[in-house]
Design a protein around this motif. Structure first.
Motif, PDB file in Angstrom:
ATOM      1  N   LEU A 112      41.875  60.533  69.901  1.00 21.15           N
ATOM      2  CA  LEU A 112      40.929  61.389  70.619  1.00 21.15           C
ATOM      3  C   LEU A 112      39.537  61.134  70.068  1.00 21.15           C
ATOM      4  N   ILE A 113      38.595  60.784  70.944  1.00 22.63           N
ATOM      5  CA  ILE A 113      37.287  60.340  70.467  1.00 22.63           C
ATOM      6  C   ILE A 113      36.132  61.078  71.145  1.00 22.63           C
ATOM      7  N   ASP A 114      35.079  61.308  70.363  1.00 25.28           N
ATOM      8  CA  ASP A 114      33.840  61.897  70.864  1.00 25.28           C
ATOM      9  C   ASP A 114      32.684  61.320  70.057  1.00 25.28           C
ATOM     10  N   ASP A 115      31.475  61.636  70.490  1.00 27.24           N
ATOM     11  CA  ASP A 115      30.318  61.096  69.780  1.00 27.24           C
ATOM     12  C   ASP A 115      30.005  61.874  68.506  1.00 27.24           C
ATOM     13  N   LEU A 116      30.249  63.190  68.506  1.00 26.59           N
ATOM     14  CA  LEU A 116      29.763  64.033  67.423  1.00 26.59           C
ATOM     15  C   LEU A 116      30.681  65.228  67.240  1.00 26.59           C
ATOM     16  N   ILE A 117      30.798  65.683  65.997  1.00 27.53           N
ATOM     17  CA  ILE A 117      31.505  66.934  65.732  1.00 27.53           C
ATOM     18  C   ILE A 117      30.541  67.902  65.071  1.00 27.53           C
ATOM     19  N   ALA A 118      30.427  69.086  65.684  1.00 31.99           N
ATOM     20  CA  ALA A 118      29.576  70.149  65.154  1.00 31.99           C
ATOM     21  C   ALA A 118      30.479  71.287  64.682  1.00 31.99           C
ATOM     22  N   THR A 119      30.884  72.161  65.606  1.00 32.48           N
ATOM     23  CA  THR A 119      31.762  73.280  65.242  1.00 32.48           C
ATOM     24  C   THR A 119      33.237  72.945  65.377  1.00 32.48           C
ATOM     25  N   GLY A 120      33.553  71.828  66.040  1.00 29.45           N
ATOM     26  CA  GLY A 120      34.930  71.380  66.162  1.00 29.45           C
ATOM     27  C   GLY A 120      35.682  71.919  67.365  1.00 29.45           C
ATOM     28  N   GLY A 121      35.089  72.818  68.133  1.00 37.84           N
ATOM     29  CA  GLY A 121      35.784  73.444  69.248  1.00 37.84           C
ATOM     30  C   GLY A 121      36.240  72.477  70.318  1.00 37.84           C
ATOM     31  N   THR A 122      35.374  71.563  70.715  1.00 39.32           N
ATOM     32  CA  THR A 122      35.725  70.625  71.781  1.00 39.32           C
ATOM     33  C   THR A 122      36.852  69.703  71.349  1.00 39.32           C
ATOM     34  N   LEU A 123      36.761  69.170  70.148  1.00 43.09           N
ATOM     35  CA  LEU A 123      37.792  68.260  69.645  1.00 43.09           C
ATOM     36  C   LEU A 123      39.143  68.975  69.519  1.00 43.09           C
ATOM     37  N   MET A 124      39.122  70.200  68.994  1.00 44.07           N
ATOM     38  CA  MET A 124      40.369  70.957  68.844  1.00 44.07           C
ATOM     39  C   MET A 124      40.971  71.282  70.212  1.00 44.07           C
ATOM     40  N   ALA A 125      40.138  71.632  71.182  1.00 45.97           N
ATOM     41  CA  ALA A 125      40.640  71.935  72.527  1.00 45.97           C
ATOM     42  C   ALA A 125      41.264  70.690  73.152  1.00 45.97           C
ATOM     43  N   GLY A 126      40.613  69.538  72.998  1.00 47.60           N
ATOM     44  CA  GLY A 126      41.171  68.291  73.517  1.00 47.60           C
ATOM     45  C   GLY A 126      42.512  67.957  72.889  1.00 47.60           C
ATOM     46  N   ALA A 127      42.617  68.151  71.591  1.00 45.17           N
ATOM     47  CA  ALA A 127      43.881  67.881  70.897  1.00 45.17           C
ATOM     48  C   ALA A 127      44.987  68.809  71.401  1.00 45.17           C
TER      49      ALA A 127
ATOM     50  N   ARG B  77      49.967  69.744  74.179  1.00 50.18           N
ATOM     51  CA  ARG B  77      50.697  70.596  75.117  1.00 50.18           C
ATOM     52  C   ARG B  77      51.525  69.763  76.090  1.00 50.18           C
ATOM     53  N   LEU B  78      51.030  68.568  76.425  1.00 45.96           N
ATOM     54  CA  LEU B  78      51.765  67.687  77.340  1.00 45.96           C
ATOM     55  C   LEU B  78      52.692  66.723  76.600  1.00 45.96           C
ATOM     56  N   GLY B  79      52.839  66.906  75.287  1.00 43.31           N
ATOM     57  CA  GLY B  79      53.819  66.143  74.527  1.00 43.31           C
ATOM     58  C   GLY B  79      53.299  64.924  73.803  1.00 43.31           C
ATOM     59  N   ALA B  80      52.017  64.662  73.874  1.00 49.81           N
ATOM     60  CA  ALA B  80      51.466  63.502  73.167  1.00 49.81           C
ATOM     61  C   ALA B  80      51.267  63.825  71.693  1.00 49.81           C
ATOM     62  N   GLU B  81      51.279  62.783  70.890  1.00 54.39           N
ATOM     63  CA  GLU B  81      50.938  62.903  69.472  1.00 54.39           C
ATOM     64  C   GLU B  81      49.498  62.426  69.316  1.00 54.39           C
TER      65      GLU B  81
END
Length: 180
Positions: free
Chosen positions: A121-136, A141-145
């Motif tokens: 899972l990739i993004d340009d920047l991590i600030a508070t982490g909310g977007t990255l955690m939501a993506g994960a 939820r769909l079974g991916a690691e």
């Protein structure tokens, strides 16, 4: 000779007081416009994930699309867009997360991954982490690691990278900047 990380860091532009007073915005567009710097940037991720054998790369809207799609191409795997709510045309699964003032929601197609897929899972920047955690959470939820979250820029003072690591999600960051 500078390290690749130092070379990348030197090409990230800081825009003071944007989008609001006191914020030091870390702009990655200079990394993208210079073909040599862009190659060095992509190569850092390719070398990191080549032997990890992900089955897909997921990119977060919108700058994660740029890095993620090129990385997926270089690794010979598929690309999964995780978008802001209301942007995907097919059946979706969604995850909301808290922002400094309010909340936001990201979505992914329900058929984007299948159980057993190994995803970076990739993004340009991590600030508070909310977007990255939501993506994960969507991917899981769909079974991916999710084998790792990856970003170009970490703003550790905002606590996102510590929060992501504390959740158990491995996180790779290329450069850190102090402040907001």
């Amino acid at each position: 000779m500078p390290t690749p990380t130092d070379y990348i860091r030197r090409h990230i532009r800081t825009v003071p007081d944007w989008p609001s007073p006191g914020v030091q915005f870390r702009d990655i567009t200079p990394l993208l416009s210079n073909p040599r710097v862009f190659r060095v940037l992509i190569d850092q991720f390719v070398h990191r994930y080549f032997d990890a054998h992900p089955t897909a790369i997921a990119g977060l809207d919108a700058r994660g699309f740029i890095i993620g799609s090129v990385l997926a191409y270089e690794l010979g795997v598929g690309f999964i867009p995780i978008r802001k709510k209301g942007k995907l045309p097919f059946t979706t699964v969604e995850e909301s997360y808290e922002l400094e003032y309010g909340s936001a929601t990201v979505e992914m197609h329900t058929d984007a991954v299948k159980p057993g897929d190994r995803v970076v899972l990739i993004d340009d920047l991590i600030a508070t982490g909310g977007t990255l955690m939501a993506g994960a959470k969507l991917l899981e939820r769909l079974g991916a690691e999710v084998i790792e979250g990856a970003v170009i820029v970490d703003l550790p003072e905002l606590g996102g990278s510590a929060k992501v690591r504390a959740s158990g999600l491995p996180l790779f960051t290329l450069v850190e900047f102090d402040g907001h």
